[in-house]
Design an enzyme around this catalytic site. Sequence first.
Site, PDB file in Angstrom:
ATOM      1  N   MET A   1       0.842  -1.201   0.000  1.00  0.00           N
ATOM      2  CA  MET A   1       0.000   0.000   0.000  1.00  0.00           C
ATOM      3  C   MET A   1       0.878   1.253   0.000  1.00  0.00           C
ATOM      4  O   MET A   1       0.401   2.350   0.299  1.00  0.00           O
ATOM      5  CB  MET A   1      -0.950  -0.015   1.191  1.00  0.00           C
ATOM      6  CG  MET A   1      -1.915  -1.195   1.151  1.00  0.00           C
ATOM      7  SD  MET A   1      -3.449  -0.908   2.050  1.00  0.00           S
ATOM      8  CE  MET A   1      -2.836  -0.664   3.697  1.00  0.00           C
ATOM      9  N   GLY A   2       2.173   1.093  -0.293  1.00  0.00           N
ATOM     10  CA  GLY A   2       3.061   2.253  -0.371  1.00  0.00           C
ATOM     11  C   GLY A   2       3.512   2.753   0.989  1.00  0.00           C
ATOM     12  O   GLY A   2       3.427   2.015   1.974  1.00  0.00           O
ATOM     13  N   ALA A   3       4.015   4.009   1.030  1.00  0.00           N
ATOM     14  CA  ALA A   3       4.699   4.550   2.215  1.00  0.00           C
ATOM     15  C   ALA A   3       5.772   3.541   2.628  1.00  0.00           C
ATOM     16  O   ALA A   3       5.808   3.051   3.758  1.00  0.00           O
ATOM     17  CB  ALA A   3       3.713   4.854   3.345  1.00  0.00           C
TER      18      ALA A   3
ATOM     19  N   HIS B   1       8.965   1.226   3.522  1.00  0.00           N
ATOM     20  CA  HIS B   1      10.033   1.222   4.529  1.00  0.00           C
ATOM     21  C   HIS B   1      10.897  -0.006   4.283  1.00  0.00           C
ATOM     22  O   HIS B   1      10.651  -0.769   3.334  1.00  0.00           O
ATOM     23  CB  HIS B   1       9.422   1.243   5.937  1.00  0.00           C
ATOM     24  CG  HIS B   1       8.366   0.196   6.154  1.00  0.00           C
ATOM     25  ND1 HIS B   1       8.626  -1.149   6.143  1.00  0.00           N
ATOM     26  CD2 HIS B   1       7.020   0.300   6.344  1.00  0.00           C
ATOM     27  CE1 HIS B   1       7.520  -1.818   6.355  1.00  0.00           C
ATOM     28  NE2 HIS B   1       6.518  -0.969   6.475  1.00  0.00           N
TER      29      HIS B   1
ATOM     30  N   HIS C   1       9.247  -3.439   3.521  1.00  0.00           N
ATOM     31  CA  HIS C   1       8.841  -3.651   2.124  1.00  0.00           C
ATOM     32  C   HIS C   1      10.077  -3.949   1.260  1.00  0.00           C
ATOM     33  O   HIS C   1      10.043  -4.841   0.405  1.00  0.00           O
ATOM     34  CB  HIS C   1       8.184  -2.387   1.568  1.00  0.00           C
ATOM     35  CG  HIS C   1       6.900  -1.991   2.230  1.00  0.00           C
ATOM     36  ND1 HIS C   1       6.772  -0.840   2.968  1.00  0.00           N
ATOM     37  CD2 HIS C   1       5.674  -2.589   2.242  1.00  0.00           C
ATOM     38  CE1 HIS C   1       5.528  -0.729   3.405  1.00  0.00           C
ATOM     39  NE2 HIS C   1       4.836  -1.781   2.996  1.00  0.00           N
TER      40      HIS C   1
ATOM     41  N   LYS D   1       4.710 -10.017   9.330  1.00  0.00           N
ATOM     42  CA  LYS D   1       4.177  -8.921  10.143  1.00  0.00           C
ATOM     43  C   LYS D   1       2.651  -8.989  10.165  1.00  0.00           C
ATOM     44  O   LYS D   1       2.013  -8.779  11.193  1.00  0.00           O
ATOM     45  CB  LYS D   1       4.676  -7.599   9.552  1.00  0.00           C
ATOM     46  CG  LYS D   1       3.863  -6.374   9.837  1.00  0.00           C
ATOM     47  CD  LYS D   1       4.159  -5.867  11.209  1.00  0.00           C
ATOM     48  CE  LYS D   1       3.533  -4.564  11.599  1.00  0.00           C
ATOM     49  NZ  LYS D   1       2.360  -4.105  10.928  1.00  0.00           N
TER      50      LYS D   1
ATOM     51  N   GLN E   1      -3.036 -12.216   7.546  1.00  0.00           N
ATOM     52  CA  GLN E   1      -3.170 -11.930   6.109  1.00  0.00           C
ATOM     53  C   GLN E   1      -2.401 -12.962   5.285  1.00  0.00           C
ATOM     54  O   GLN E   1      -2.891 -13.461   4.268  1.00  0.00           O
ATOM     55  CB  GLN E   1      -2.632 -10.525   5.826  1.00  0.00           C
ATOM     56  CG  GLN E   1      -2.469 -10.203   4.349  1.00  0.00           C
ATOM     57  CD  GLN E   1      -2.046  -8.765   4.144  1.00  0.00           C
ATOM     58  OE1 GLN E   1      -2.868  -7.877   4.193  1.00  0.00           O
ATOM     59  NE2 GLN E   1      -0.764  -8.533   3.904  1.00  0.00           N
TER      60      GLN E   1
ATOM     61  N   LEU F   1       8.533  -2.729  11.802  1.00  0.00           N
ATOM     62  CA  LEU F   1       8.398  -1.619  10.845  1.00  0.00           C
ATOM     63  C   LEU F   1       6.997  -1.640  10.268  1.00  0.00           C
ATOM     64  O   LEU F   1       6.449  -2.703   9.972  1.00  0.00           O
ATOM     65  CB  LEU F   1       9.433  -1.767   9.722  1.00  0.00           C
ATOM     66  CG  LEU F   1      10.894  -1.681  10.152  1.00  0.00           C
ATOM     67  CD1 LEU F   1      11.814  -1.957   8.975  1.00  0.00           C
ATOM     68  CD2 LEU F   1      11.200  -0.314  10.752  1.00  0.00           C
TER      69      LEU F   1
ATOM     70  N   ARG G   1       2.295   2.726   9.288  1.00  0.00           N
ATOM     71  CA  ARG G   1       1.530   3.482  10.285  1.00  0.00           C
ATOM     72  C   ARG G   1       2.409   4.032  11.401  1.00  0.00           C
ATOM     73  O   ARG G   1       1.976   4.897  12.154  1.00  0.00           O
ATOM     74  CB  ARG G   1       0.400   2.622  10.869  1.00  0.00           C
ATOM     75  CG  ARG G   1      -0.739   2.392   9.874  1.00  0.00           C
ATOM     76  CD  ARG G   1      -1.939   1.728  10.526  1.00  0.00           C
ATOM     77  NE  ARG G   1      -3.092   1.679   9.653  1.00  0.00           N
ATOM     78  CZ  ARG G   1      -3.435   0.638   8.888  1.00  0.00           C
ATOM     79  NH1 ARG G   1      -2.687  -0.450   8.880  1.00  0.00           N
ATOM     80  NH2 ARG G   1      -4.517   0.690   8.117  1.00  0.00           N
TER      81      ARG G   1
END
Length: 269
Positions: A27-29, A31, A34, A148, A152, A183, A186
């Site tokens: 979903m981007g943002a 770190h 990812h 993490k 899911q 990490l 959010r």
Amino acid sequence: MKVLKTRKALISWRQRHRGSLGFVPTMGALHQGHLHLVERARRESSKVVVSIFVNPTQFGPGEDFRKYPRTLSRDLALLRKAGVAAVFCPRDASQVYEREDETRICPPRSLASILEGRFRPGHFDGVATVVYKLFSWIRPTYAYFGEKDYQQLKVIEALVRDFCLPLVVRAVPTQREPTGLALSSRNAYLSASDRQYAAHLHTCLKMAPSIREARKRILRLGFKIDYVEAWKTDLTAPATKPQGRVRWLAAVRWKGVRLIDNVLRDFDT
Ligand code: AMP
């Protein structure tokens, strides 16, 4: 690196590609967590494709869909540096969802209604639906998911198993700050000192002798608990005793931010 803003561009890029393909949905943002998934994908596949899409259907009413951090140009620079071949970052949600009332994927209730599902009803339907769409367009050889988001990961494994999808799901261990805090995009909502404090959640999960004691310690620290639970590692049943290998999973609220984390506890060693 190709930046693909439409579904059509993605599908036609895929048709031109031969050889193994690693896929990292996000979903981007972005770190380091990812980027670790991307590195793993780079090692195993001839090309890597990443998606960046804040998926509206996995957010409930009153959740942080609108304010979710969006840092697209920074994300693209990081992915270019990481050697990614293509990024799918749809220019709007209609590239993914064309209709209001359309086919949805519902993961097994026994899995989707526990833990996160109790607090975020419909969340995993949204996750499974978007991931299924992305899998159909990208047709990856391997798809990478972080531990993490452990539940899911299990939902995606069930999706691939139940639809016999021709791809392999790779689970990647949680990347943490030196303090132990997992990490997460959010974490950007928290100040540096709040992030430092939030790391106590991981310490409790890692060190407490029992799940009851973990819950007590987490409450004492001032976190508001959604759940702190022990489950069998495949999430088919609660782990009633601290015996063998079990997953401890938690969701708490701290300074208005919802933090999730989980650890593998091994009581045999
Ligand atoms: P998100 O952008 O939060 O949807 O996450 C995209 C993918 O990155 C998911 O498979 C997450 O589980 C994974 N991920 C997020 N944070 C971490 C982390 N700290 N360590 C490993 N994987 C992560």
